[in-house]
Design an enzyme around this catalytic site. Structure first.
Site, PDB file in Angstrom:
ATOM      1  N   ASN A 247       0.864  -1.183   0.000  1.00 42.08           N
ATOM      2  CA  ASN A 247       0.000   0.000   0.000  1.00 42.08           C
ATOM      3  C   ASN A 247       0.904   1.237   0.000  1.00 42.08           C
ATOM      4  O   ASN A 247       1.463   1.613   1.024  1.00 42.08           O
ATOM      5  CB  ASN A 247      -0.879  -0.050   1.262  1.00 42.08           C
ATOM      6  CG  ASN A 247      -1.818   1.135   1.362  1.00 42.08           C
ATOM      7  OD1 ASN A 247      -1.764   2.057   0.539  1.00 42.08           O
ATOM      8  ND2 ASN A 247      -2.666   1.117   2.366  1.00 42.08           N
TER       9      ASN A 247
ATOM     10  N   ARG B 144      -2.666  -2.070  -3.356  1.00 41.37           N
ATOM     11  CA  ARG B 144      -3.843  -1.236  -3.138  1.00 41.37           C
ATOM     12  C   ARG B 144      -3.759  -0.045  -4.091  1.00 41.37           C
ATOM     13  O   ARG B 144      -2.737   0.628  -4.167  1.00 41.37           O
ATOM     14  CB  ARG B 144      -3.857  -0.721  -1.710  1.00 41.37           C
ATOM     15  CG  ARG B 144      -5.012   0.209  -1.500  1.00 41.37           C
ATOM     16  CD  ARG B 144      -4.881   0.973  -0.223  1.00 41.37           C
ATOM     17  NE  ARG B 144      -6.023   1.847  -0.074  1.00 41.37           N
ATOM     18  CZ  ARG B 144      -6.011   2.977   0.606  1.00 41.37           C
ATOM     19  NH1 ARG B 144      -4.912   3.369   1.207  1.00 41.37           N
ATOM     20  NH2 ARG B 144      -7.084   3.707   0.697  1.00 41.37           N
TER      21      ARG B 144
ATOM     22  N   HIS C 136     -12.885   3.399   0.370  1.00 37.13           N
ATOM     23  CA  HIS C 136     -12.877   2.384   1.444  1.00 37.13           C
ATOM     24  C   HIS C 136     -13.595   1.105   0.996  1.00 37.13           C
ATOM     25  O   HIS C 136     -14.079   0.338   1.829  1.00 37.13           O
ATOM     26  CB  HIS C 136     -13.603   2.885   2.721  1.00 37.13           C
ATOM     27  CG  HIS C 136     -12.923   4.022   3.425  1.00 37.13           C
ATOM     28  ND1 HIS C 136     -13.627   5.043   4.014  1.00 37.13           N
ATOM     29  CD2 HIS C 136     -11.622   4.278   3.662  1.00 37.13           C
ATOM     30  CE1 HIS C 136     -12.794   5.896   4.580  1.00 37.13           C
ATOM     31  NE2 HIS C 136     -11.562   5.461   4.369  1.00 37.13           N
TER      32      HIS C 136
ATOM     33  N   ARG D 164     -11.371  16.384   7.566  1.00 33.57           N
ATOM     34  CA  ARG D 164     -12.158  16.704   6.359  1.00 33.57           C
ATOM     35  C   ARG D 164     -13.581  17.087   6.741  1.00 33.57           C
ATOM     36  O   ARG D 164     -14.152  16.499   7.664  1.00 33.57           O
ATOM     37  CB  ARG D 164     -12.195  15.491   5.420  1.00 33.57           C
ATOM     38  CG  ARG D 164     -10.913  15.260   4.672  1.00 33.57           C
ATOM     39  CD  ARG D 164     -10.946  13.959   3.905  1.00 33.57           C
ATOM     40  NE  ARG D 164     -10.013  13.001   4.468  1.00 33.57           N
ATOM     41  CZ  ARG D 164      -9.969  11.716   4.148  1.00 33.57           C
ATOM     42  NH1 ARG D 164     -10.818  11.225   3.270  1.00 33.57           N
ATOM     43  NH2 ARG D 164      -9.090  10.920   4.700  1.00 33.57           N
TER      44      ARG D 164
ATOM     45  N   GLU E  85      -8.115  -4.834   5.336  1.00 37.91           N
ATOM     46  CA  GLU E  85      -8.015  -4.575   3.903  1.00 37.91           C
ATOM     47  C   GLU E  85      -6.883  -5.380   3.277  1.00 37.91           C
ATOM     48  O   GLU E  85      -6.996  -5.838   2.141  1.00 37.91           O
ATOM     49  CB  GLU E  85      -7.807  -3.070   3.668  1.00 37.91           C
ATOM     50  CG  GLU E  85      -9.062  -2.259   3.944  1.00 37.91           C
ATOM     51  CD  GLU E  85      -8.796  -0.792   4.228  1.00 37.91           C
ATOM     52  OE1 GLU E  85      -8.337  -0.481   5.345  1.00 37.91           O
ATOM     53  OE2 GLU E  85      -9.042   0.039   3.349  1.00 37.91           O
TER      54      GLU E  85
END
Ligand code: AMP
Length: 397
Positions: free
Chosen positions: A7, A91, A180, A241, A384
Site C-alpha cells: 500500500n 492497493r 474504502h 475533512r 483490507e
C-alpha cells in the site's frame, strides 16, 4: 502461497507478507518519510524481534528494496528467498469507471490507471510508482491491483449521478465513486459469515469510522450507496475533512477572504472535521479526553460527528427499504464504546438496540446489539490487506 501486499502512499509504504494457506501474517511493516530526511523502515516478522532500518530512501524503489532485504534477512526475515513470494497485491485508490473488480496488472492496466490520475492526483501516482518499482525488482512475480473504488461500481445510476449538467459526467467523469471499498466489502462478507446468512439476503450498513470515514449501504452483497463521492472529501464529518457542506461555501470563502482554490481546498481537507470544530485535535481519543475535561467545542465536534453518522444510517435504511445488520469498523468504530453508543441512541424506532455490556468491547469481532434487537449490530475489525491478498490469490492461481 505467500502474497506480498503493498500500500504505497506519497511518502510511505505499508506492507504485509501473508501465507495464504492459513491466512497468517508472516511479516509486516512500514517505510516512512520516503524522499524526506529521516527515512526508515520498521519491520516485524512473526516470532522475531522488530527491526528498524534507518537509511536514506530517495524513492519508493529504494524503499521496496529495503523491504525485500528485510523479508529475507537471516535474523529478522520471514522467508529464505524472494522466490517464496508468489504474487504481489497492490492497493490502488481510484479505478474510476474502468475497474469494477480487482485485476491482474499488465501494461494496459497501468495505462488505464494513469488515466484515472486526474480523479485522485495525490493517491494514484504513488500507487503506480509502487507497482512500477515492484515490476523492476521482481519482474517475474505476478501482480494484482485492488481498487478502493471498485466495490462501489455496483451503485445504481440514481445513487452515483450528481445533479449537475449531465455533460459534466460524460466529459469529466464527475460522479460519485466512493472509497474504502475493500474495507466495506471485507466487513460485509465477514458479517454474513458470522451470522451464517447468505449475504444475498441481507441489507447491511457498514460504518468505516477512522480518520477518514464513510458509510455504505450493501444489499445483495453489493454496494448500492456510499457517503464518499468524486473524492474522499464528501460525506461524514472526518478527522480533518469537512464532509457534506453547502457547495456555495467555497465561492463565499473565496470572495470574502480572498482565498485561492488551493487555500479553500486546504481548509476543507486539512483544517475541518472534528479538528476544525473542536480546535483540539483530529484524533478522536484527544477529543474524547477534552470532553471529559469540560471542553464545549470538543463536545460539539463529537455531537456533530455522531449526528451525521446517525442521519446516514437512517437514510440508507430508507434507501434499502430496511436494514438487517449494522457494522462498525476502523479505528474509532472498532474501539470507541461511546461513539457506537451515541450513534445508535435514538435509532430504536428502526429496531436498533445496543446492549451496553456487549458494547464494552474493543478491536475484536463482536455482536453488540441486544438479543431481541431486530437489527443486529456488530463490531468487526477491518482487514483490507487480507482482502487484497485474497483477491490476488484468486486472480493468479
Ligand atoms: P484509522 O484511520 O482507522 O486508523 O482510525 C484512526 C482514528 O481512530 C483516530 O482518530 C483515532 O483517534 C481513532 N481511535 C483509535 N483508537 C481509539 C480509541 N481507543 N478510542 C477512540 N478513538 C480511537
Amino acid at each position: 502461497m505467500n502474497i506480498l501486499v503493498i500500500n504505497c502512499g506519497s511518502s510511505s509504504l505499508k506492507y504485509q507478507l501473508i501465507d495464504m494457506n492459513d491466512e497468517i501474517v508472516l511479516a509486516k511493516g512500514l517505510a516512512e518519510r520516503i524522499g524526506i530526511e529521516g527515512s526508515r523502515v520498521k519491520h516485524e516478522a512473526k516470532g522475531k524481534d522488530k527491526l528498524v532500518v534507518e537509511e536514506p530512501m530517495t524513492s519508493h524503489k529504494e524503499a521496496i528494496n529495503i523491504v525485500l532485504k528485510s523479508l529475507v534477512d537471516k535474523t529478522y526475515g520471514a522467508i529464505s528467498s524472494l522466490e517464496e513470494i508468489d504474487a504481489i497485491g497492490h492497493r490502488v485508490v481510484h479505478g474510476g469507471e474502468k475497474f469494477a473488480s480487482s485485476v491482474v496488472i499488465d501494461k494496459d492496466v497501468i495505462d488505464a490507471m494513469k488515466e484515472c490520475i486526474d480523479l485522485a492526483p495525490l493517491h494514484n501516482p504513488p500507487n503506480i510508482i509502487g507497482i512500477e518499482a515492484c515490476k523492476e525488482l521482481l519482474p517475474d512475480v505476478p501482480m494484482v491491483a485492488v481498487f478502493d473504488t471498485a466495490f462501489h461500481q455496483s451503485m445504481p445510476e440514481k445513487a452515483y449521478i450528481y445533479p449537475l449538467p449531465y455533460e459534466l459526467y460524460k466529459e469529466l467523469g464527475i460522479r460519485r465513486y466512493g472509497f474504502h471499498g475493500t474495507s466495506h466489502r471485507y466487513v460485509s462478507q465477514k458479517v454474513a459469515e458470522l451470522t451464517n446468512d447468505d449475504i444475498k439476503n441481507l441489507k447491511i450498513i457498514t460504518c468505516h469510522l477512522g480518520n477518514g470515514a464513510s458509510v455504505a449501504a450493501i444489499e445483495n452483497g453489493k454496494s448500492v450507496d456510499t457517503s464518499m463521492g468524486l473524492t474522499p472529501l464528501e460525506g461524514l464529518v472526518m478527522g480533518t475533512r469537512c464532509g457534506d457542506i453547502d457547495p456555495a461555501i467555497v465561492s463565499f470563502l473565496m470572495n470574502k477572504k480572498k482565498m485561492s482554490i488551493a487555500e479553500v481546498n486546504n481548509i476543507m481537507n486539512k483544517k475541518s472535521g472534528v479538528l476544525g470544530i473542536s480546535g483540539v485535535s483530529s484524533d478522536f481519543r484527544d477529543i474524547e479526553e477534552a470532553v471529559k475535561d469540560g471542553d464545549c467545542r470538543a463536545k460539539l465536534a463529537l455531537d456533530k460527528f455522531y449526528y451525521v453518522v446517525k442521519k446516514y444510517i437512517g437514510s440508507y435504511a430508507a434507501a434499502m427499504g430496511g436494514v438487517d445488520v449494522i457494522v462498525f469498523t476502523a479505528g474509532l468504530g472498532e474501539n470507541s464504546i461511546s461513539a457506537r453508543e451515541e450513534i445508535c441512541k435514538g435509532l430504536e424506532f428502526l429496531g436498533i438496540e445496543i446492549d451496553s455490556d456487549k458494547n464494552n468491547t474493543r478491536g475484536k469481532d463482536a455482536v453488540i446489539s441486544k438479543d431481541n434487537s431486530k437489527v443486529k449490530v456488530f463490531v468487526i475489525p477491518t482487514n483490507e490487506e487480507l482482502m487484497i491478498a485474497r483477491d490476488t490469490k484468486e486472480l493468479v492461481k
